[in-house]
Write an enzyme that holds these catalytic residues in place. Structure first.
Site, PDB file in Angstrom:
ATOM      1  N   GLU A  72      -1.666  -6.196 -23.263  1.00 52.45           N
ATOM      2  CA  GLU A  72      -2.921  -5.486 -23.107  1.00 52.45           C
ATOM      3  C   GLU A  72      -3.362  -4.438 -22.832  1.00 52.45           C
ATOM      4  O   GLU A  72      -4.302  -3.587 -22.429  1.00 52.45           O
ATOM      5  CB  GLU A  72      -2.895  -5.730 -20.747  1.00 52.45           C
ATOM      6  CG  GLU A  72      -2.531  -6.968 -20.571  1.00 52.45           C
ATOM      7  CD  GLU A  72      -3.695  -7.833 -21.155  1.00 52.45           C
ATOM      8  OE1 GLU A  72      -4.159  -7.696 -21.005  1.00 52.45           O
ATOM      9  OE2 GLU A  72      -4.019  -9.603 -19.770  1.00 52.45           O
ATOM     10  N   HIS A 122      -1.342  -2.604 -13.482  1.00 52.53           N
ATOM     11  CA  HIS A 122      -1.824  -3.664 -14.081  1.00 52.53           C
ATOM     12  C   HIS A 122      -0.976  -4.768 -13.395  1.00 52.53           C
ATOM     13  O   HIS A 122       0.098  -4.805 -13.985  1.00 52.53           O
ATOM     14  CB  HIS A 122      -2.138  -3.898 -15.268  1.00 52.53           C
ATOM     15  CG  HIS A 122      -2.663  -5.737 -15.313  1.00 52.53           C
ATOM     16  ND1 HIS A 122      -3.497  -6.134 -14.822  1.00 52.53           N
ATOM     17  CD2 HIS A 122      -1.937  -6.624 -16.647  1.00 52.53           C
ATOM     18  CE1 HIS A 122      -3.610  -7.710 -15.406  1.00 52.53           C
ATOM     19  NE2 HIS A 122      -2.679  -8.260 -15.885  1.00 52.53           N
ATOM     20  N   GLY A 131       2.413  -8.708 -16.467  1.00 54.25           N
ATOM     21  CA  GLY A 131       1.999  -7.440 -15.223  1.00 54.25           C
ATOM     22  C   GLY A 131       2.633  -6.153 -16.753  1.00 54.25           C
ATOM     23  O   GLY A 131       3.424  -6.412 -17.207  1.00 54.25           O
ATOM     24  N   ASN A 132       1.790  -4.943 -15.912  1.00 54.98           N
ATOM     25  CA  ASN A 132       2.420  -3.696 -17.088  1.00 54.98           C
ATOM     26  C   ASN A 132       1.651  -2.616 -16.859  1.00 54.98           C
ATOM     27  O   ASN A 132       1.075  -2.514 -15.333  1.00 54.98           O
ATOM     28  CB  ASN A 132       1.838  -4.271 -18.954  1.00 54.98           C
ATOM     29  CG  ASN A 132       0.449  -4.494 -18.589  1.00 54.98           C
ATOM     30  OD1 ASN A 132      -0.827  -3.565 -18.288  1.00 54.98           O
ATOM     31  ND2 ASN A 132       0.080  -5.801 -18.694  1.00 54.98           N
ATOM     32  N   HIS A 162      -0.015  -9.385 -11.613  1.00 62.36           N
ATOM     33  CA  HIS A 162      -0.892 -10.009 -10.947  1.00 62.36           C
ATOM     34  C   HIS A 162      -0.065 -10.476  -9.757  1.00 62.36           C
ATOM     35  O   HIS A 162       0.273 -12.031  -9.637  1.00 62.36           O
ATOM     36  CB  HIS A 162       0.078 -11.313 -11.773  1.00 62.36           C
ATOM     37  CG  HIS A 162      -0.164 -11.674 -13.243  1.00 62.36           C
ATOM     38  ND1 HIS A 162       0.441 -11.532 -14.224  1.00 62.36           N
ATOM     39  CD2 HIS A 162      -1.185 -10.642 -14.075  1.00 62.36           C
ATOM     40  CE1 HIS A 162       0.065 -11.455 -15.274  1.00 62.36           C
ATOM     41  NE2 HIS A 162      -0.705 -10.495 -15.222  1.00 62.36           N
ATOM     42  N   SER A 205       3.032  -4.337 -24.244  1.00 63.00           N
ATOM     43  CA  SER A 205       2.067  -4.640 -23.625  1.00 63.00           C
ATOM     44  C   SER A 205       0.863  -5.470 -24.818  1.00 63.00           C
ATOM     45  O   SER A 205       0.044  -4.714 -25.180  1.00 63.00           O
ATOM     46  CB  SER A 205       2.244  -4.372 -22.283  1.00 63.00           C
ATOM     47  OG  SER A 205       1.209  -5.143 -21.893  1.00 63.00           O
ATOM     48  N   HIS A 235      -7.200 -13.830 -13.076  1.00 67.77           N
ATOM     49  CA  HIS A 235      -5.882 -13.414 -13.610  1.00 67.77           C
ATOM     50  C   HIS A 235      -4.655 -12.499 -12.544  1.00 67.77           C
ATOM     51  O   HIS A 235      -3.907 -12.697 -12.435  1.00 67.77           O
ATOM     52  CB  HIS A 235      -6.533 -12.382 -14.871  1.00 67.77           C
ATOM     53  CG  HIS A 235      -5.450 -11.292 -15.640  1.00 67.77           C
ATOM     54  ND1 HIS A 235      -5.834 -10.741 -16.966  1.00 67.77           N
ATOM     55  CD2 HIS A 235      -4.646 -11.306 -15.463  1.00 67.77           C
ATOM     56  CE1 HIS A 235      -4.517 -10.849 -17.414  1.00 67.77           C
ATOM     57  NE2 HIS A 235      -3.724 -10.810 -16.768  1.00 67.77           N
TER      58      HIS A 235
HETATM   59 ZN   LIG Z   1      -2.121 -10.072 -16.950  1.00 67.77          ZN
END
Ligand SMILES: [Zn+2]
Length: 203
Positions: free
Chosen positions: A80, A99, A30-31, A101, A78, A162
């Site tokens: 992402e 973001h 995650g981020n 999971h 990250s 995801h």
């Molecule tokens: Zn992710």
């Protein structure tokens, strides 16, 4: 030398810790990112591959949204970042992106099942159903483009196979959306074990 981004770094760092403490992310997954208050073309973002329990405030990465390059930072952002850049570019009112999971949301994501408003709190927090974005691989701009379509004018979307992405006009609003979404996903999945949940009428 004084760090001119210290405040932005602290904001992202402290909310990243809260995200981890809330159980929405594990390890370094995650981020989270947020626009820097006095320069919306610059963001502060969690670094890649550093677990939340070992992360320090000065490891938060500052990124120029136009070039995608990091500024005055020790770590890499990250992976992402491309998704975050697409969302910030297309949604100028968005100040922060989370973001995760988180487990119950990710369960819905592998079922590719939207999250309808099954509790009253969801209508207030999200306005209606949280949609599932078409699948795109991690670390691609396509992930961002698909997320944008699924977001519409809402503050959250499910990323197929995801996790999720939540946006807000502040970092705490984006994080609160992710926390509320995980709680609602849990309740929705529990109710599906027993029967067919009633879905509230949405605006
Ligand atoms: Zn992710």
């Amino acid at each position: 030398m004084r760090d001119r981004f210290a405040e932005a770094r602290y904001e992202v760092f402290s909310h990243a810790r809260k995200m981890w403490e809330a159980g929405l992310v594990a390890g370094s997954s995650g981020n989270l990112s947020a626009r820097v208050a006095d320069d919306p073309s610059v963001i502060a973002m969690t670094p890649t591959s550093i677990s939340y329990d070992e992360m320090a405030g000065n490891q938060i990465v500052i990124v120029d949204l136009l070039t995608g390059s990091s500024i005055e930072s020790r770590e890499a952002p990250s992976c992402e970042l491309p998704m975050h850049r697409v969302i910030y570019r297309e949604l100028p009112h968005v100040s922060a992106i989370v973001h995760t999971h988180s487990p119950f949301v990710t369960t819905l994501s592998i079922l590719r099942r939207p999250l309808p408003p099954v509790i009253d709190e969801m209508l207030q927090a999200f306005g209606g159903t949280i949609e599932v974005a078409d699948y795109a691989a991690s670390a691609t701009e396509d992930l961002g483009r698909n997320a944008l379509r699924a977001l519409g004018n809402r503050t959250a979307a499910i990323l197929a196979n995801h996790g999720n992405v939540c946006v807000g006009t502040s970092i705490s609003a984006a994080l609160n959306a992710a926390i509320a979404m995980e709680a609602a996903a849990r309740i929705y999945l529990q109710s599906l074990q027993v029967g067919e949940p009633f879905v509230l009428r949405q605006s």
